[in-house]
Design an enzyme around this catalytic site. Structure first.
Site, PDB file in Angstrom:
ATOM      1  N   SER A   1      36.157  25.769  66.439  1.00 17.91           N
ATOM      2  CA  SER A   1      36.353  27.078  65.827  1.00 17.91           C
ATOM      3  C   SER A   1      37.804  27.502  65.949  1.00 17.91           C
ATOM      4  O   SER A   1      38.496  27.154  66.912  1.00 17.91           O
ATOM      5  CB  SER A   1      35.453  28.113  66.510  1.00 17.91           C
ATOM      6  OG  SER A   1      36.206  28.907  67.407  1.00 17.91           O
ATOM      7  N   LYS A   2      38.241  28.273  64.958  1.00 20.95           N
ATOM      8  CA  LYS A   2      39.663  28.619  64.957  1.00 20.95           C
ATOM      9  C   LYS A   2      40.017  29.610  66.052  1.00 20.95           C
ATOM     10  O   LYS A   2      41.166  29.746  66.421  1.00 20.95           O
ATOM     11  CB  LYS A   2      40.121  29.091  63.582  1.00 20.95           C
ATOM     12  CG  LYS A   2      39.462  30.316  63.050  1.00 20.95           C
ATOM     13  CD  LYS A   2      40.076  30.638  61.682  1.00 20.95           C
ATOM     14  CE  LYS A   2      39.276  31.704  60.968  1.00 20.95           C
ATOM     15  NZ  LYS A   2      39.601  31.823  59.578  1.00 20.95           N
ATOM     16  N   ARG A   3      39.020  30.286  66.580  1.00 20.70           N
ATOM     17  CA  ARG A   3      39.308  31.215  67.665  1.00 20.70           C
ATOM     18  C   ARG A   3      39.467  30.487  68.995  1.00 20.70           C
ATOM     19  O   ARG A   3      40.215  30.897  69.852  1.00 20.70           O
ATOM     20  CB  ARG A   3      38.196  32.271  67.781  1.00 20.70           C
ATOM     21  CG  ARG A   3      38.461  33.514  66.965  1.00 20.70           C
ATOM     22  CD  ARG A   3      37.220  34.361  66.827  1.00 20.70           C
ATOM     23  NE  ARG A   3      36.168  33.662  66.098  1.00 20.70           N
ATOM     24  CZ  ARG A   3      36.138  33.544  64.780  1.00 20.70           C
ATOM     25  NH1 ARG A   3      37.100  34.062  64.050  1.00 20.70           N
ATOM     26  NH2 ARG A   3      35.158  32.891  64.180  1.00 20.70           N
ATOM     27  N   ARG A   4      38.761  29.362  69.141  1.00 16.37           N
ATOM     28  CA  ARG A   4      38.722  28.696  70.431  1.00 16.37           C
ATOM     29  C   ARG A   4      39.612  27.455  70.492  1.00 16.37           C
ATOM     30  O   ARG A   4      40.213  27.141  71.491  1.00 16.37           O
ATOM     31  CB  ARG A   4      37.268  28.293  70.692  1.00 16.37           C
ATOM     32  CG  ARG A   4      36.893  28.083  72.114  1.00 16.37           C
ATOM     33  CD  ARG A   4      35.389  27.862  72.229  1.00 16.37           C
ATOM     34  NE  ARG A   4      34.820  27.195  71.083  1.00 16.37           N
ATOM     35  CZ  ARG A   4      33.670  27.539  70.504  1.00 16.37           C
ATOM     36  NH1 ARG A   4      32.977  28.536  70.978  1.00 16.37           N
ATOM     37  NH2 ARG A   4      33.210  26.880  69.464  1.00 16.37           N
TER      38      ARG A   4
END
Ligand code: GLU
Length: 453
Positions: A232-235
């Protein structure tokens, strides 16, 4: 002729998962002498940005997917096709395959008693002439998505609601626009991420309703991180651009991404595109999730770096070096560095000692390097440096002698010299580095270090 497409939405940085989908499409098109259509799905005006579109196009070009190859077609922009999307909605309405609906979500929930049940078909036969447009799904039976990767996937129709294909203001929804564009662009194979499988169930109904035979479907396995969580782009670091900027080689990246869900079938993993592409078969893609292993990617990159011809390595490093640094000087140590860096951006820390007026200073490295009799070692070495023959062998012997005088093995004796000369505790082979740095500057740096002790 095989026609595939890659249809990114420009709502952020270009995800490595997208790059993997693009490459699988590209491999098939190239191998079959087909076409690869790049279609930018830019209909979500609120979330799209032109710089993201440019980012995707340039990142694709970087991994070799560009108009230099006749397989490439486009880019097309989905927003330009809106008239066709609206026409398709109108036709489905005229054929009775879709209908208007004016229900609010609250009304539907009040009737079904649940927010999870989906639409109850209330407006199916009300004959409205305005509102959102819903597709009339069959009441019985199953929709079968015959997926090359996942096999036969069945979606029971009673669990499939009459889904919306156009909003109340007439603007068509993604699920419809995507199908209409695939049909108009004569796409034969839809190869995309697994998260679109539920769209395929709807599109499997839409295609025939629009008078077309559904394409070959292939939904690629999700890509997960070390914790087996979806990337994921957040993680996670997911932007292809950031790998490029860090100094991953496009060849290594392409090679690694091709192995996320597929393999050439023997034990070889490092394989250039020209050998991999002819071997690629959609049928060999495995459905289980693929682990994006950054460490393995780094190792691949190191291998690709080491395989570069020396002058090519120098050229690729150039953009990571300060423009004021002399490439001819760099060339003297490039060979030593080439075997040591895993990504090109690491080059700076390895060679900056040659170009900076003084080595970089950081307290932690200093403390670490100056642990064992630093004064004695530096003083002893300094005395020898005046007269020693300036080649790596002699420079090494001289330091060995100084070490022996103070009961230190070469490894330990090197530490203070390395920090004095390069500012760091790790780096290129020390005596080769000193040779290139030269007698005068080396002596100078050791004096400066002694003064600091
Ligand atoms: N635009 C969609 C996305 O970026 C892709 C749709 C597709 O490949 O069918 O997720």
């Amino acid at each position: 002729m095989i026609r595939v497409r890659f249809a990114p939405s420009p709502t952020g940085m270009f995800h490595v998962g997208g790059a993997r989908s693009a490459l699988f499409n590209w491999a098939l098109a190239e191998r079959e002498g087909g076409r690869f259509v790049l279609r930018v799905e830019d209909t979500d005006a609120a979330r799209n940005r032109p710089e993201w579109t440019e980012g995707i196009i340039s990142a694709l070009a970087w991994i070799g997917i560009n108009g230099e190859n006749p397989v490439f077609e486009g880019p097309y922009f989905q927003s330009a096709n809106e008239p066709q999307h609206r026409e398709a909605v109108a036709k489905l309405l005229a054929d009775g395959k879709a209908y208007f609906c004016d229900c609010t979500r609250e009304q539907v929930q009040a009737r079904t008693g649940s927010e999870h049940k989906g639409y109850d078909g209330h407006c199916r036969d009300r004959g409205l002439s305005a509102g959102a447009v819903r597709f009339r799904t069959p009441d019985e039976g199953v929709v079968v998505v015959d997926d090359v990767v996942r096999g036969r996937v069945e979606f029971p129709n009673d669990a499939q609601e009459d889904f919306v294909i156009a909003r109340g203001d007439g603007s068509p929804l993604y699920v419809l626009a995507n199908a209409v564009d695939d049909i108009t662009q004569a796409i034969t194979h839809v190869i995309r991420g697994e998260e679109h499988l539920s769209n395929a169930a709807r599109q499997q109904l839409l295609w025939p309703a629009l008078g077309a035979t559904p394409p070959v479907w292939a939904h690629l396995p999700v890509i997960v991180n070390e914790q087996r969580k979806k990337l994921s782009k957040r993680r996670d670091k997911v932007a292809l651009e950031s790998y490029r900027d860090e100094g991953y080689l496009a060849e290594a990246m392409v090679n690694y991404l091709m192995l996320l869900g597929w393999g050439p079938g023997d034990d070889r993993e490092i394989m250039p595109w020209s050998e991999m592409m002819p071997l690629f078969r959609l049928e060999d893609v495995i459905p289980s999730s693929a682990f994006f292993d950054e460490k393995k990617l780094r190792a691949f990159n190191g291998e690709y770096i080491r395989a570069l011809p020396p002058e090519e390595f120098i050229a690729r490093c150039a953009s990571y070096l300060d423009p004021s640094w002399d490439l001819e000087v760099f060339a003297k140590v490039a060979g030593l560095a080439q075997t040591r860096v895993a990504v090109l951006s690491e080059i700076t820390a390895n060679v900056d000692f040659l170009f900076l007026p003084e080595p970089v200073f950081d307290q932690a490295s200093w403390d670490k390097g100056m642990k064992n009799s630093p004064k004695e070692i530096l003083t002893g070495y300094l005395a020898r440096l005046e007269t020693v023959s300036f080649d790596p062998e002699s420079l090494k012997t001289a330091l060995e002698e100084v070490g022996t005088e103070h009961g230190l093995k070469l490894g330990k004796a090197q530490a203070p010299v390395r920090v004095a000369v390069t500012g760091r505790t790790v780096g290129l082979p020390l005596f080769e580095s000193i040779e290139v740095l030269g007698r005068e500057r080396t002596i100078d740096r050791i004096r400066t270090a002694l003064a600091k002790l």
